[in-house]
Every structure is written in structure tokens, then in C-alpha cells.
Design a protein around this motif. Structure first.
Motif, PDB file in Angstrom:
ATOM      1  N   UNK A  27      30.137  67.700 -20.080  1.00  0.00           N
ATOM      2  CA  UNK A  27      31.354  67.821 -19.684  1.00  0.00           C
ATOM      3  C   UNK A  27      31.885  67.428 -18.415  1.00  0.00           C
ATOM      4  N   UNK A  28      30.992  67.226 -17.386  1.00  0.00           N
ATOM      5  CA  UNK A  28      31.427  66.557 -16.151  1.00  0.00           C
ATOM      6  C   UNK A  28      31.250  65.090 -16.494  1.00  0.00           C
ATOM      7  N   UNK A  29      30.639  64.458 -17.314  1.00  0.00           N
ATOM      8  CA  UNK A  29      30.584  63.228 -17.375  1.00  0.00           C
ATOM      9  C   UNK A  29      32.127  62.580 -18.185  1.00  0.00           C
ATOM     10  N   UNK A  30      32.529  63.858 -19.051  1.00  0.00           N
ATOM     11  CA  UNK A  30      33.652  63.279 -20.048  1.00  0.00           C
ATOM     12  C   UNK A  30      34.883  63.588 -18.988  1.00  0.00           C
ATOM     13  N   UNK A  31      34.900  64.254 -17.893  1.00  0.00           N
ATOM     14  CA  UNK A  31      35.855  64.621 -16.948  1.00  0.00           C
ATOM     15  C   UNK A  31      35.940  63.378 -15.947  1.00  0.00           C
ATOM     16  N   UNK A  32      34.757  62.796 -15.809  1.00  0.00           N
ATOM     17  CA  UNK A  32      34.764  61.510 -14.869  1.00  0.00           C
ATOM     18  C   UNK A  32      35.455  60.403 -15.662  1.00  0.00           C
ATOM     19  N   UNK A  33      35.093  60.157 -17.033  1.00  0.00           N
ATOM     20  CA  UNK A  33      35.578  59.089 -17.988  1.00  0.00           C
ATOM     21  C   UNK A  33      37.174  59.375 -17.949  1.00  0.00           C
ATOM     22  N   UNK A  34      37.699  60.529 -18.130  1.00  0.00           N
ATOM     23  CA  UNK A  34      39.090  60.802 -18.175  1.00  0.00           C
ATOM     24  C   UNK A  34      39.855  60.587 -16.837  1.00  0.00           C
ATOM     25  N   UNK A  35      39.179  60.592 -15.692  1.00  0.00           N
ATOM     26  CA  UNK A  35      39.802  60.161 -14.481  1.00  0.00           C
ATOM     27  C   UNK A  35      39.644  58.712 -14.551  1.00  0.00           C
ATOM     28  N   UNK A  36      38.890  57.933 -14.951  1.00  0.00           N
ATOM     29  CA  UNK A  36      38.677  56.672 -14.856  1.00  0.00           C
ATOM     30  C   UNK A  36      39.818  56.064 -15.921  1.00  0.00           C
TER      31      UNK A  36
ATOM     32  N   UNK B 207      39.432  54.910  -4.000  1.00  0.00           N
ATOM     33  CA  UNK B 207      38.523  55.188  -5.303  1.00  0.00           C
ATOM     34  C   UNK B 207      37.571  56.232  -4.961  1.00  0.00           C
ATOM     35  N   UNK B 208      36.627  56.290  -3.894  1.00  0.00           N
ATOM     36  CA  UNK B 208      35.781  57.173  -3.641  1.00  0.00           C
ATOM     37  C   UNK B 208      36.395  58.451  -3.605  1.00  0.00           C
ATOM     38  N   UNK B 209      37.558  58.783  -3.054  1.00  0.00           N
ATOM     39  CA  UNK B 209      38.062  59.920  -3.124  1.00  0.00           C
ATOM     40  C   UNK B 209      38.423  60.412  -4.393  1.00  0.00           C
ATOM     41  N   UNK B 210      38.731  59.510  -5.442  1.00  0.00           N
ATOM     42  CA  UNK B 210      39.038  59.716  -6.871  1.00  0.00           C
ATOM     43  C   UNK B 210      37.809  60.439  -7.412  1.00  0.00           C
ATOM     44  N   UNK B 211      36.608  60.041  -7.081  1.00  0.00           N
ATOM     45  CA  UNK B 211      35.293  60.415  -7.893  1.00  0.00           C
ATOM     46  C   UNK B 211      34.488  61.363  -7.089  1.00  0.00           C
ATOM     47  N   UNK B 212      34.760  61.570  -5.646  1.00  0.00           N
ATOM     48  CA  UNK B 212      34.222  62.340  -4.934  1.00  0.00           C
ATOM     49  C   UNK B 212      33.740  63.896  -5.493  1.00  0.00           C
ATOM     50  N   UNK B 213      34.784  64.379  -6.092  1.00  0.00           N
ATOM     51  CA  UNK B 213      34.843  65.756  -6.534  1.00  0.00           C
ATOM     52  C   UNK B 213      33.446  65.979  -7.699  1.00  0.00           C
ATOM     53  N   UNK B 214      33.524  64.910  -8.380  1.00  0.00           N
ATOM     54  CA  UNK B 214      32.268  64.908  -9.624  1.00  0.00           C
ATOM     55  C   UNK B 214      31.173  64.655  -9.116  1.00  0.00           C
ATOM     56  N   UNK B 215      31.189  63.901  -8.051  1.00  0.00           N
ATOM     57  CA  UNK B 215      29.525  63.227  -7.441  1.00  0.00           C
ATOM     58  C   UNK B 215      29.372  65.068  -6.437  1.00  0.00           C
ATOM     59  N   UNK B 216      30.339  65.327  -6.041  1.00  0.00           N
ATOM     60  CA  UNK B 216      30.181  66.602  -5.496  1.00  0.00           C
ATOM     61  C   UNK B 216      29.467  67.837  -6.393  1.00  0.00           C
ATOM     62  N   UNK B 217      30.109  67.827  -7.801  1.00  0.00           N
ATOM     63  CA  UNK B 217      29.408  68.675  -8.542  1.00  0.00           C
ATOM     64  C   UNK B 217      28.130  68.396  -9.061  1.00  0.00           C
ATOM     65  N   UNK B 218      27.926  67.017  -9.279  1.00  0.00           N
ATOM     66  CA  UNK B 218      26.234  66.804  -9.522  1.00  0.00           C
ATOM     67  C   UNK B 218      25.495  67.220  -8.537  1.00  0.00           C
TER      68      UNK B 218
END
Length: 226
Positions: A6-15, A120-131
Motif C-alpha cells: 500500500x505504501x509503494x502504491x501511495x508513492x506511485x500515486x504521488x509520483x 521533491x524531497x518534501x513530497x516524498x518525505x511522508x512515505x520515507x518517514x513511514x518506512x
């Protein structure tokens, strides 16, 4: 579907939601979807995480972080710390990933290997935080290079963080504690105390530290359990 899927799919959706720089030709040559994140490789139960800046060509081709020239130095150093011997054997270097986690500030490859900007880092930070906070069970991160270390500035006192980094003579010997935070898909908040130990980036282009890196890595690994 697992939470990680689900996390990977959320990252892809953001991208896919808005354009940002991606080295599309490299993904095409690897026959991979440029919006599919290469989030991590290794063991989420490991105590140690190596945290880099972003992906390179070799990483896209292999589908895992830190497997090019710099990543090979990291894996060789970890193998040496475990077995007290050196190796260039690819299978053995892959096997050390059972004891560590490899990831980056952004799970994509930028064009021309230029660092991603703040937006860009701000956009993907929440996902890396979750990981790092929710899925990874360890609590010791070795950062590789300035960009990777400074990603952790929001998780501790800014003045203390800057003072730590300003100590050029000792910053690659000391560690700083941060409190990672994350919010899952249901809005639940998480926190985790984590120790950050910076090292210079082990790139052949980093002439000041490239030859020193193996010994510096051994000194870092001697300080922790893995």
C-alpha cells in the motif's frame, strides 16, 4: 495487500499526480515504469540502515538502492565487519543485506544524477518517514553524504543539529539522536528514537574521502550491533 505494498502504491500515486524530474531514459532502458518507486532493499528487522541521497543507473537496473560503485563499497565494508575478511563475490555481498536496510531520501533517480530539490524531497518525505518509523524495526541509521544527513534536520533541535554538523573534525565519529515521526494512512501518529551516524558519500568523485571511507565505515560499524 500488505501495508508495504500500500505504501509503494501511495508513492506511485504521488509520483503520477504531478511531474517532477525523473531520468526516464534509464528506466526505459531497464524496461521499468519510471513512477514505480525503488523504496528499499534488505531486512526490515535489521538494526542498521544505510541512508543515501537517491538512486543511480545501477540501482534502477538492479531494482535496489546502493548497488553501484558506492553501494558496493558499503556492502564490502559490512561484509568485512561481519566476517573479518574481504570479498568481491556478488552473492556474498547480496547476502549481507539480510542484516541491514538500504534506502534513500527519494525513491527515484534524478536526471544527470543531480540532487533532488527541497520540493521533491518534501513530497516524498511522508512515505520515507513511514518506512523508517513504522515498517523498519531498527534504530541506527548511517547516512552517506551531506544531503542524506541533512534530511534528518526536522527531527531534532535545529541549533543542536547544526552545531553537530559544524564540527568538521568529529562529525564522522560522533552520532546524534533524533525522534522520527510518521503518520499512517489512517491518521495514526508514530514516533521512534533513532541514532544518526553520518559518513561522507563513498563516491569515487569524492576525492577527499573516497580512500578513507573503508576505514571510516569499519570504525562506525565497530560502535554498533548488527
Amino acid at each position: 495487500m500488505s501495508n508495504l505494498e500500500e505504501l509503494k502504491k501511495a508513492i506511485q500515486a504521488e509520483a503520477q499526480s504531478a511531474e517532477f524530474p525523473i531520468d526516464v531514459p534509464v528506466y526505459e532502458s531497464a524496461k521499468k515504469d519510471p513512477t514505480m518507486p525503488i523504496l528499499y532493499y534488505g531486512n526490515l528487522k535489521s538494526n542498521v540502515c544505510f541512508f543515501g541521497r537517491d538512486l543511480g543507473r545501477d540501482e534502477v537496473m538492479a531494482g535496489q538502492p546502493l548497488i553501484g560503485a558506492s553501494g558496493t563499497l558499503v556492502r564490502q565494508g559490512f561484509y568485512r565487519a561481519m566476517y573479518k575478511e574481504n570479498t568481491n563475490d556478488r552473492e556474498k555481498l547480496m547476502a549481507v543485506c539480510d542484516r541491514l536496510l538500504l534506502t534513500n531520501t527519494v525513491p527515484y533517480k534524478p536526471p544527470e544524477n543531480k540532487a533532488y530539490g527541497v520540493r521533491v524531497k518534501r513530497r516524498f518525505r511522508p512515505f520515507v518517514e513511514q518506512l523508517l518509523t513504522i515498517h523498519w524495526q531498527g534504530n541506527h541509521i548511517i547516512t552517506l553524504g551531506t544531503e542524506a544527513f541533512k534530511w534528518f534536520e526536522p527531527y531534532t533541535d535545529k541549533e543542536e543539529f547544526n552545531q553537530f554538523w559544524a564540527d568538521k573534525d568529529h562529525r564522522y565519529e560522533k552520532s546524534i539522536q533524533v525522534t522520527l515521526t510518521a503518520t499512517d494512512n489512517e491518521g495514526k501518529s508514530f514516533q521512534k528514537q533513532t541514532l544518526i551516524s553520518p559518513l561522507p558519500h563513498p563516491s569515487p568523485l569524492n576525492q577527499r574521502y573516497y580512500r578513507l571511507f573503508p576505514a571510516m565505515l569499519q570504525a562506525r560499524l565497530a560502535q554498533l550491533e548488527f
